[in-house]
Design a protein around this motif. Structure first.
Motif, PDB file in Angstrom:
ATOM      1  N   TYR A  94     -10.420   7.732  -7.454  1.00 21.06           N
ATOM      2  CA  TYR A  94      -9.097   7.216  -7.854  1.00 21.06           C
ATOM      3  C   TYR A  94      -8.084   7.444  -6.737  1.00 21.06           C
ATOM      4  CZ  TYR A  94      -4.726   7.024 -10.587  1.00 21.06           C
ATOM      5  OH  TYR A  94      -3.467   6.736 -11.044  1.00 21.06           O
ATOM      6  N   PHE A  98      -6.213   4.542  -4.123  1.00 13.42           N
ATOM      7  CA  PHE A  98      -4.781   4.368  -3.846  1.00 13.42           C
ATOM      8  C   PHE A  98      -4.446   4.667  -2.382  1.00 13.42           C
ATOM      9  CE2 PHE A  98      -4.361   4.095  -8.427  1.00 13.42           C
ATOM     10  CZ  PHE A  98      -3.420   3.089  -8.520  1.00 13.42           C
ATOM     11  N   CYS A 101      -4.907   1.566  -0.716  1.00  7.62           N
ATOM     12  CA  CYS A 101      -3.793   0.641  -0.994  1.00  7.62           C
ATOM     13  C   CYS A 101      -2.640   0.838  -0.009  1.00  7.62           C
ATOM     14  CB  CYS A 101      -3.272   0.836  -2.417  1.00  7.62           C
ATOM     15  SG  CYS A 101      -4.412   0.271  -3.660  1.00  7.62           S
ATOM     16  N   TYR A 102      -2.559   2.035   0.557  1.00  5.52           N
ATOM     17  CA  TYR A 102      -1.518   2.297   1.556  1.00  5.52           C
ATOM     18  C   TYR A 102      -2.072   2.229   2.979  1.00  5.52           C
ATOM     19  CZ  TYR A 102       1.814   3.710  -2.025  1.00  5.52           C
ATOM     20  OH  TYR A 102       2.677   3.717  -3.090  1.00  5.52           O
ATOM     21  N   CYS A 113      -6.498  13.215   0.380  1.00  5.86           N
ATOM     22  CA  CYS A 113      -6.755  13.284  -1.059  1.00  5.86           C
ATOM     23  C   CYS A 113      -7.083  14.721  -1.467  1.00  5.86           C
ATOM     24  CB  CYS A 113      -7.917  12.377  -1.453  1.00  5.86           C
ATOM     25  SG  CYS A 113      -7.539  10.644  -1.253  1.00  5.86           S
ATOM     26  N   CYS A 142      -1.514  11.871 -11.382  1.00  6.78           N
ATOM     27  CA  CYS A 142      -0.585  10.754 -11.176  1.00  6.78           C
ATOM     28  C   CYS A 142       0.450  11.116 -10.097  1.00  6.78           C
ATOM     29  CB  CYS A 142       0.108  10.457 -12.492  1.00  6.78           C
ATOM     30  SG  CYS A 142       0.456   8.746 -12.731  1.00  6.78           S
ATOM     31  N   ARG A 145      -1.256  11.122  -6.776  1.00  5.95           N
ATOM     32  CA  ARG A 145      -1.436   9.722  -6.366  1.00  5.95           C
ATOM     33  C   ARG A 145      -0.139   9.154  -5.776  1.00  5.95           C
ATOM     34  NH1 ARG A 145       1.438   6.064  -8.013  1.00  5.95           N
ATOM     35  NH2 ARG A 145       1.293   6.653 -10.197  1.00  5.95           N
TER      36      ARG A 145
ATOM     37  N   THR B  73      -1.914  -0.480 -14.729  1.00  4.98           N
ATOM     38  CA  THR B  73      -2.082  -0.119 -13.325  1.00  4.98           C
ATOM     39  C   THR B  73      -1.541  -1.203 -12.392  1.00  4.98           C
ATOM     40  OG1 THR B  73      -4.338  -0.937 -13.577  1.00  4.98           O
ATOM     41  CG2 THR B  73      -4.057   1.439 -13.525  1.00  4.98           C
ATOM     42  N   LEU B  76       1.632  -0.231 -10.737  1.00  2.00           N
ATOM     43  CA  LEU B  76       1.386   0.799  -9.718  1.00  2.00           C
ATOM     44  C   LEU B  76       0.960   0.135  -8.420  1.00  2.00           C
ATOM     45  CD1 LEU B  76      -0.547   3.705 -11.464  1.00  2.00           C
ATOM     46  CD2 LEU B  76       1.834   3.589 -10.809  1.00  2.00           C
ATOM     47  N   LEU B  77       0.112  -0.881  -8.546  1.00  2.00           N
ATOM     48  CA  LEU B  77      -0.357  -1.590  -7.347  1.00  2.00           C
ATOM     49  C   LEU B  77       0.809  -2.289  -6.649  1.00  2.00           C
ATOM     50  CD1 LEU B  77      -3.718  -3.153  -8.594  1.00  2.00           C
ATOM     51  CD2 LEU B  77      -3.403  -1.117  -7.217  1.00  2.00           C
ATOM     52  N   THR B  80       2.647  -0.160  -4.255  1.00  2.00           N
ATOM     53  CA  THR B  80       1.940   0.232  -3.022  1.00  2.00           C
ATOM     54  C   THR B  80       2.153  -0.868  -1.975  1.00  2.00           C
ATOM     55  OG1 THR B  80      -0.140  -0.847  -3.564  1.00  2.00           O
ATOM     56  CG2 THR B  80       0.158   1.377  -4.409  1.00  2.00           C
TER      57      THR B  80
END
Lengths: 316, 280
Positions: A94, A98, A101-102, A113, A142, A145, B73, B76-77, B80
């Protein structure tokens, strides 16, 4: 860190934000308080770029949040009121998802992480499925994250709702630690007592605009200055009352079971001078204390709403 | 996923082994090799793979974005560095990747036909283009409805409904018009010396350009003779004169379907943009 000016947002006939102005200083733990429907979540959705305002500007770390949408996303991390979890992923997966995603991948992502999971005391659960975590653990995950890209600002929308008191306390400690590390935190809540204990600054929103804002100490001082002052006199009550009647800052005097309660408008220095005057007038004072104010009382004064609209300590 | 690959390829291998056993048995009894049986095996495998792409791709994509919404979610995406186009194409590639593993893993079974010839690499290349087209087309419909709908169930129903309308609806319409035309021609009084015209389905035949099943059937008909005669393009065209589109049917239909797919994906991206799509 965060600067909001003249934010307006209307949903059909409902004016959710009505000229919201707000400043969050760098390193502050800013409590964003308001009754249900005051516009907290709408404001947070605008700050995080999920909603476009009808009017107004939002600046995060000096950049316009709408003109530099992508750049600004590096500056903040968002924790919504709902966790937003992929239950079929493991905790580590998880986090790595994310991270990707960055734009963080490979060893850099893995190390980041693990570092965050350690900080949130979840490192021993890295191989557990997200689904198997408790509510408190999910909330910490959360938060981890939201920090994956090391943002300067953390935006938390009612993060402690539904948590038991112990988990809430632990979460508060985590937030204080993060604040001590230099993160700026904007936390919205309608549980006032909770914010009063941990926030450095506070902004009270009602009907889509900030009605009171400032540092916690400033606000509590304002409350205290208008609270009743209790005086217990062993001897010389008449002299004491006569002295108080002469003071123009004393608005009302009531005597109950030997105790004198007055409405006195003044700060701590004025209180000290009043006490000196009482002693000089021949009264033997053995107790002199200002009734302590709390955020709830000022909140009720300011928003002037009935009790149903705000969750008080007793109801939690 | 490994279990699905095992079951899928296990079944394909079983069918091809039985087919080969039948061919060998035929040689023993009749002393002749029926090469068409290997082509039938090829037709079976490619039809199975095509169906897999056409009917599983929507299942994988139609719940992809609405599922994110249901899990909360998606927002949340959006906070980002992911853009709506990253999310849509990511979902599409993820679904396509899963199915591609199945398709590629079945190549050894497909290549059995190479032993006996008649299907070459160009044929397979064209088939791959058709696979990609149907996957993008079905996936495009899936992601569009997934972006549009809040619930995965509704998105699933709408995706399959539209796909069925395109695949079966256009075909049924053409069959209906063809039958009507046949009836009219049968009842027609033809003067002596003149030939009776051939029935066709009229202008509706061009709707089949958007039908991936028709494209696949035309490709297969060019590779394996005597197959899918009932829904052949020739039958629907009747005696209509040839033109650029009918002469290059497969390429034009693939081009059109890819163009429509790109439009669907673009639509999904537009819908997904949180700032554009805010609910007032």
């Amino acid at each position: 860190m965060l600067r909001i000016r003249g934010l307006k947002k209307k949903f059909k006939n409902f004016q959710a934000l009505n000229g919201l102005d707000m400043d969050v200083e760098e390193g502050a733990l800013y409590g964003f308080v308001g009754p249900n429907g005051a516009g907290k979540t709408t404001a947070i959705r605008v700050i995080t770029g999920l909603l476009k305002p009808d009017e107004g500007t939002v600046e995060i770390d000096g950049k316009d949040a709408f003109r530099f949408r992508m750049e600004v996303r590096d500056a903040f991390g968002y924790v919504p009121d709902e966790f937003g979890m992929y239950d079929n992923l493991k905790v580590g997966e998880y986090m790595e998802f994310f991270a990707a995603c960055y734009g963080y991948t490979g060893l850099v992502a893995r190390n980041r992480c693990m570092q965050l999971l350690e900080q949130m005391k979840l490192d021993d659960r890295a191989d557990a499925f997200v689904d198997s975590l408790s509510r408190g653990m999910k909330q910490r995950l959360c938060l981890a994250r939201a920090m994956i890209h090391d943002p300067k600002l953390l935006v938390l929308d009612e993060p402690t709702s539904g948590m038991d008191p112990r988990t809430r306390l632990e979460f508060k400690e985590v937030l204080k630690e993060l604040c001590a590390e230099g993160k700026t935190i904007l936390i919205s809540s309608h549980i006032l007592s909770e914010l009063a204990q941990m926030c450095t600054d506070i902004g009270i929103i009602d009907a889509g605009r900030i009605v009171l804002a400032g540092s916690m100490s400033e606000i509590l001082q304002k409350v205290n200055d208008s609270n009743p002052l209790h005086i217990r006199v062993l001897e010389g009550r008449e002299q004491a009352v006569a002295f108080l009647q002469k003071d123009s800052r004393v608005k009302t005097i009531s005597i109950e079971q030997g105790d004198i309660t007055i409405q006195f408008h003044g700060n701590s220095r004025d209180e000290a001078r009043l006490l000196e005057g009482l002693l000089a007038a021949g009264a033997r004072v053995n107790a002199f204390m200002r009734e302590q104010g709390d955020l709830e009382s000022i909140f009720m004064q300011i928003t002037n709403h009935d009790m149903e609209r705000v969750v008080m300590r007793g109801e939690e | 996923m490994p279990l699905i690959i095992l079951i899928f390829n296990g079944l394909l291998a079983l069918v091809s082994l039985l087919n080969m056993y039948q061919a060998v048995a035929q040689v023993r009894i009749l002393s002749q090799v029926q090469y068409s049986s290997f082509l039938q095996l090829y037709a079976f495998v490619v039809t199975l793979e095509f169906s897999l792409l056409m009917f599983i791709m929507p299942a994988l994509t139609s719940g992809s974005i609405s599922g994110e919404r249901e899990r909360q979610t998606l927002e949340l995406l959006f906070t980002t560095k992911m853009t709506p186009s990253d999310i849509v194409t990511g979902k599409l590639f993820s679904a396509f990747g899963q199915l591609l593993v199945l398709v590629v893993s079945s190549f050894p079974v497909l290549f059995v036909t190479f032993v006996y010839g008649s299907v070459d690499f160009l044929d397979l290349g064209l088939l791959m283009v058709c696979y990609v087209t149907v996957a993008v087309f079905a996936g495009g419909i899936g992601v569009l409805f997934s972006s549009l709908m809040r619930r995965s169930t509704f998105s699933n129903v709408c995706t399959y409904g539209v796909l069925l309308l395109i695949a079966a609806g256009t075909l049924m319409l053409n069959l209906f018009l063809l039958n009507m035309s046949s009836m009219q021609i049968r009842n027609m009084v033809v003067p002596l010396g003149e030939t009776r015209p051939v029935a066709d389905s009229g202008g509706a035949v061009y709707l089949l350009l958007f039908n991936p099943v028709m494209t696949f059937c035309e490709i297969l008909r060019g590779q394996v003779s005597g197959i899918t005669e009932n829904i052949s393009l020739e039958r629907f065209l009747g005696s209509r004169p040839d033109n650029f589109v009918t002469q290059n049917w497969v390429f034009v239909s693939i081009g059109l379907q890819i163009a429509v797919s790109l439009l669907l994906i673009w639509g999904a991206i537009r819908i997904l943009n949180p700032i554009r799509n805010e609910k007032n």
